[in-house]
Design a protein around this motif. Structure first.
Motif, PDB file in Angstrom:
ATOM      1  N   VAL A 143       0.835  -1.204   0.000  1.00  0.00           N
ATOM      2  CA  VAL A 143       0.000   0.000   0.000  1.00  0.00           C
ATOM      3  C   VAL A 143       0.868   1.251   0.000  1.00  0.00           C
ATOM      4  O   VAL A 143       0.522   2.274  -0.609  1.00  0.00           O
ATOM      5  CB  VAL A 143      -0.951  -0.019   1.217  1.00  0.00           C
ATOM      6  CG1 VAL A 143      -1.770   1.268   1.278  1.00  0.00           C
ATOM      7  CG2 VAL A 143      -1.884  -1.223   1.141  1.00  0.00           C
ATOM      8  N   GLN A 144       2.023   1.177   0.668  1.00  0.00           N
ATOM      9  CA  GLN A 144       2.923   2.335   0.712  1.00  0.00           C
ATOM     10  C   GLN A 144       3.460   2.674  -0.670  1.00  0.00           C
ATOM     11  O   GLN A 144       3.722   3.851  -0.964  1.00  0.00           O
ATOM     12  CB  GLN A 144       4.079   2.051   1.667  1.00  0.00           C
ATOM     13  CG  GLN A 144       4.989   3.237   1.919  1.00  0.00           C
ATOM     14  CD  GLN A 144       4.355   4.275   2.813  1.00  0.00           C
ATOM     15  OE1 GLN A 144       4.305   4.125   4.024  1.00  0.00           O
ATOM     16  NE2 GLN A 144       3.869   5.359   2.221  1.00  0.00           N
ATOM     17  N   ASP A 147       0.873   4.813  -2.110  1.00  0.00           N
ATOM     18  CA  ASP A 147       0.912   6.135  -1.486  1.00  0.00           C
ATOM     19  C   ASP A 147       2.073   6.970  -2.017  1.00  0.00           C
ATOM     20  O   ASP A 147       1.920   8.169  -2.267  1.00  0.00           O
ATOM     21  CB  ASP A 147       1.027   5.975   0.028  1.00  0.00           C
ATOM     22  CG  ASP A 147       0.938   7.298   0.759  1.00  0.00           C
ATOM     23  OD1 ASP A 147      -0.013   8.052   0.510  1.00  0.00           O
ATOM     24  OD2 ASP A 147       1.838   7.593   1.569  1.00  0.00           O
ATOM     25  N   VAL A 203      -8.108   1.916   4.117  1.00  0.00           N
ATOM     26  CA  VAL A 203      -8.608   1.476   2.806  1.00  0.00           C
ATOM     27  C   VAL A 203      -9.390   2.603   2.129  1.00  0.00           C
ATOM     28  O   VAL A 203      -9.231   2.855   0.925  1.00  0.00           O
ATOM     29  CB  VAL A 203      -9.482   0.220   2.972  1.00  0.00           C
ATOM     30  CG1 VAL A 203     -10.139  -0.154   1.645  1.00  0.00           C
ATOM     31  CG2 VAL A 203      -8.657  -0.941   3.507  1.00  0.00           C
ATOM     32  N   GLY A 206      -7.069   5.412   0.834  1.00  0.00           N
ATOM     33  CA  GLY A 206      -6.307   4.961  -0.334  1.00  0.00           C
ATOM     34  C   GLY A 206      -7.151   4.931  -1.591  1.00  0.00           C
ATOM     35  O   GLY A 206      -6.749   5.455  -2.642  1.00  0.00           O
ATOM     36  N   ILE A 243      -0.680   4.207   7.606  1.00  0.00           N
ATOM     37  CA  ILE A 243       0.238   3.086   7.392  1.00  0.00           C
ATOM     38  C   ILE A 243       1.260   3.032   8.521  1.00  0.00           C
ATOM     39  O   ILE A 243       1.549   1.961   9.077  1.00  0.00           O
ATOM     40  CB  ILE A 243       0.934   3.222   6.025  1.00  0.00           C
ATOM     41  CG1 ILE A 243      -0.076   2.990   4.890  1.00  0.00           C
ATOM     42  CG2 ILE A 243       2.086   2.234   5.904  1.00  0.00           C
ATOM     43  CD1 ILE A 243       0.472   3.307   3.514  1.00  0.00           C
ATOM     44  N   GLY A 298      -4.096   1.375  -8.531  1.00  0.00           N
ATOM     45  CA  GLY A 298      -3.986   1.385  -7.077  1.00  0.00           C
ATOM     46  C   GLY A 298      -5.270   0.963  -6.391  1.00  0.00           C
ATOM     47  O   GLY A 298      -5.239   0.394  -5.293  1.00  0.00           O
ATOM     48  N   LEU A 302      -5.598  -1.743  -3.415  1.00  0.00           N
ATOM     49  CA  LEU A 302      -6.247  -1.441  -2.138  1.00  0.00           C
ATOM     50  C   LEU A 302      -7.336  -2.464  -1.832  1.00  0.00           C
ATOM     51  O   LEU A 302      -7.520  -2.855  -0.665  1.00  0.00           O
ATOM     52  CB  LEU A 302      -6.827  -0.038  -2.167  1.00  0.00           C
ATOM     53  CG  LEU A 302      -5.979   1.115  -1.590  1.00  0.00           C
ATOM     54  CD1 LEU A 302      -5.721   0.893  -0.106  1.00  0.00           C
ATOM     55  CD2 LEU A 302      -4.694   1.291  -2.339  1.00  0.00           C
ATOM     56  N   ALA A 305      -5.608  -5.448  -0.569  1.00  0.00           N
ATOM     57  CA  ALA A 305      -5.138  -5.235   0.799  1.00  0.00           C
ATOM     58  C   ALA A 305      -6.286  -5.304   1.796  1.00  0.00           C
ATOM     59  O   ALA A 305      -6.111  -5.795   2.923  1.00  0.00           O
ATOM     60  CB  ALA A 305      -4.429  -3.885   0.902  1.00  0.00           C
TER      61      ALA A 305
END
Length: 528
Positions: A143-144, A147, A203, A206, A243, A298, A302, A305
């Motif tokens: 996820v980073q 970001d 979530v 993001g 995060i 992305g 997400l 994730a």
């Protein structure tokens, strides 16, 4: 599943050692004769088995296949002659690190092949992670990356968007200034995370940031682009903080800075992806929009994730707390907030202009071409990963304060000096400043999440980031004004702002608590 087979030719003592449960890279539990399974470690599945055969003289029978009846003396003689064993050790495992398991494939195999009497590997965290910790960190790093990409889109593409919309530098400056107001969106979102939980807000922020970034790629003018990016950048800022909060609440006491170093590198990878696909902007007049539309991928990550990321254990344990904070707890929280906010302000006063004016300095004062600037940036920025990894390890083993102060002093001094030199010295000093400054990043990055309780962690870090954004604005404005008054040179104004990190280094040594190896409940008694 990965299968590792190791052949041993060993004596009785070595065989008994192999039959002891491991307690190094993995902790084992015995489940049968010569069979062990996972007790604790970064694995989704794990088992180890031994197949033992005698390797004595050719005439000696195999004890595993024949039942011998001998006299006591002959039995003793056979035991004396059969002191060697052929042992096949089979280890079958699956790492619990989603998406990034391939990075640890060979280190993990080496650790499993070469047994240690204790846990300790230079490439691994100081604490052994369990299945959940490894899974959470792998998801957070993925996820980073998103970001980091979202935070770089506007800065990489704004000049191309301005060309299409026929706008000049003034419009670009207004957009960049307006987008900074997105920190208010982040502040409100992080306050909600303290009440509603980390997972759902992580979530949501993001996905929301990805959506607004995609909409930015469809903008008909500069102002709608700026408005969409205000929301996108605000949500991505909140995403980055969440995060860090989740990682802090999930990682063991001696591995939080180590985890932060990998998250920082993941963010750098996301920023790099935005740079790698930037050449599509040269393919057509509207090619820059592709970089915004690519943020749609992305959303898929997400959603992936969301199915794997649990709510943090600490928030789940404390979400029903209704007891108000004691006076001492409120005072401690206020003092820490002031200390970290002032530190963020002083660091941003230096970091923002030293990075923001670098291209102008290279072009106007050192005569670099556009290609030269690109080459300089790649060569000098690439070693940052070394500093981040070293800093994460040292922050856990040597302590946060010493590592943080060292990185601040060396990084800021060397960076300021680089604006006074040219030629090879410019390249060397810039590289040295990047590496030494990066050493401080993991040590200092974890203080924000560590020094506040579960119900204040999001909001407090949102306030710290807000003050940091104000510091970056003050630094950019101050350096710009002083540079114009002093003949357009940037060296002296930037050197003056370097006083900020030096002050913070003193604060770190004198006022910051040492948090390495301490549980969050020890640092925040209200959560005990």
């Amino acid at each position: 599943m990965t299968v590792v087979r190791i052949i041993h030719d060993c004596d009785n003592a070595a065989l008994e050692a192999l039959r002891e449960p491991r307690d190094d890279f993995v902790s084992e539990v015995t489940v049968g004769d010569d069979r062990w399974e996972l007790g604790h470690g970064p694995f989704r599945e794990y088992r180890r088995e031994l197949s033992v055969r005698s390797s004595s003289s050719q005439d000696a029978p195999d004890y595993a296949s024949e039942n011998l009846v001998t006299t006591s003396n002959s039995n003793d003689a056979l035991q004396s002659s059969q002191r060697r064993w052929n042992v096949t050790e089979t280890i079958t495992y699956r790492l619990a690190i989603p998406m990034w398991g391939w990075l640890f494939k060979f280190p993990a195999q080496r650790a499993l092949r070469h047994r240690k009497s204790h846990y300790g590997y230079w490439w691994a965290p100081p604490d052994r992670l369990d299945t959940r910790m490894a899974m959470v960190l792998g998801v957070l790093c993925a996820v980073q990356v998103v970001d980091g990409y979202l935070g770089s889109v506007l800065s990489q593409t704004l000049t191309y968007a301005a060309d299409e919309f026929e706008r000049g530098n003034t419009a670009q400056g207004v957009v960049l200034g307006v987008v900074r107001l997105g920190v208010l969106v982040a502040l409100g979102t992080l306050a909600m995370a303290d009440r509603r939980g980390r997972r759902s807000l992580l979530v949501a922020t993001g996905i929301g940031s990805c959506i607004f970034t995609v909409l930015g790629g469809l903008s008909p003018n500069m102002w709608l682009l700026g408005g969409s990016q205000l929301l996108a950048r605000g949500l991505s800022t909140a995403l980055g903080v969440l995060i860090a909060v989740v990682a802090t609440e999930e990682m063991p006491a001696r591995s939080r800075a180590w985890a932060a170093s990998f998250l920082i590198l993941s963010a750098g990878l996301g920023s790099g992806i935005a740079v790698w696909i930037l050449p599509v902007a040269d393919l057509s007049f509207r090619g820059w929009r592709t970089i915004y539309l690519a943020a749609g991928f992305g959303i898929l990550l997400l959603c992936w994730a969301a199915r794997r990321l649990p709510e943090t254990r600490r928030f789940s344990a404390h979400q029903k707390r209704t007891t108000p904070l004691a006076q001492t707890d409120r005072r401690r929280r206020r003092n820490r907030l002031i200390l970290l906010a002032v530190s963020a302000f002083l660091i941003a006063v230096f970091v923002a202009p030293s990075a923001g004016f670098q291209n102008d300095f290279l072009k106007d004062e050192r005569g670099f071409t556009a290609t030269g600037i690109t080459l300089f940036t790649i060569v000098t920025a690439t070693p940052i990963g070394i500093g981040v990894l070293v800093g994460g390890h040292l922050a856990e083993t040597q302590g946060r304060r010493r590592v943080g102060a060292f990185g601040l002093v060396c990084g800021s001094v060397l960076r300021a000096m680089s604006f006074f030199v040219s030629g090879p010295a410019l390249w060397l000093l810039t590289v040295a400043s990047v590496v030494s400054g990066a050493i401080a990043v993991p040590a200092l990055a974890v203080y924000g999440p560590e020094l506040f309780g579960t119900h204040d962690r999001g909001r407090a870090n949102g306030l710290i980031i807000t003050v940091g954004v104000l510091g970056s604005a003050v630094g950019l404005l101050s350096v710009g004004v002083l540079s114009d008054r002093w003949g357009g040179e940037l060296a002296l104004p930037i050197a003056l702002t370097a006083i900020g990190p030096l002050i913070v280094a003193i604060l770190v040594l004198l006022r910051f608590p040492e948090t390495a190896g301490r549980e969050l409940e020890e640092l925040n008694p209200q959560d005990a």
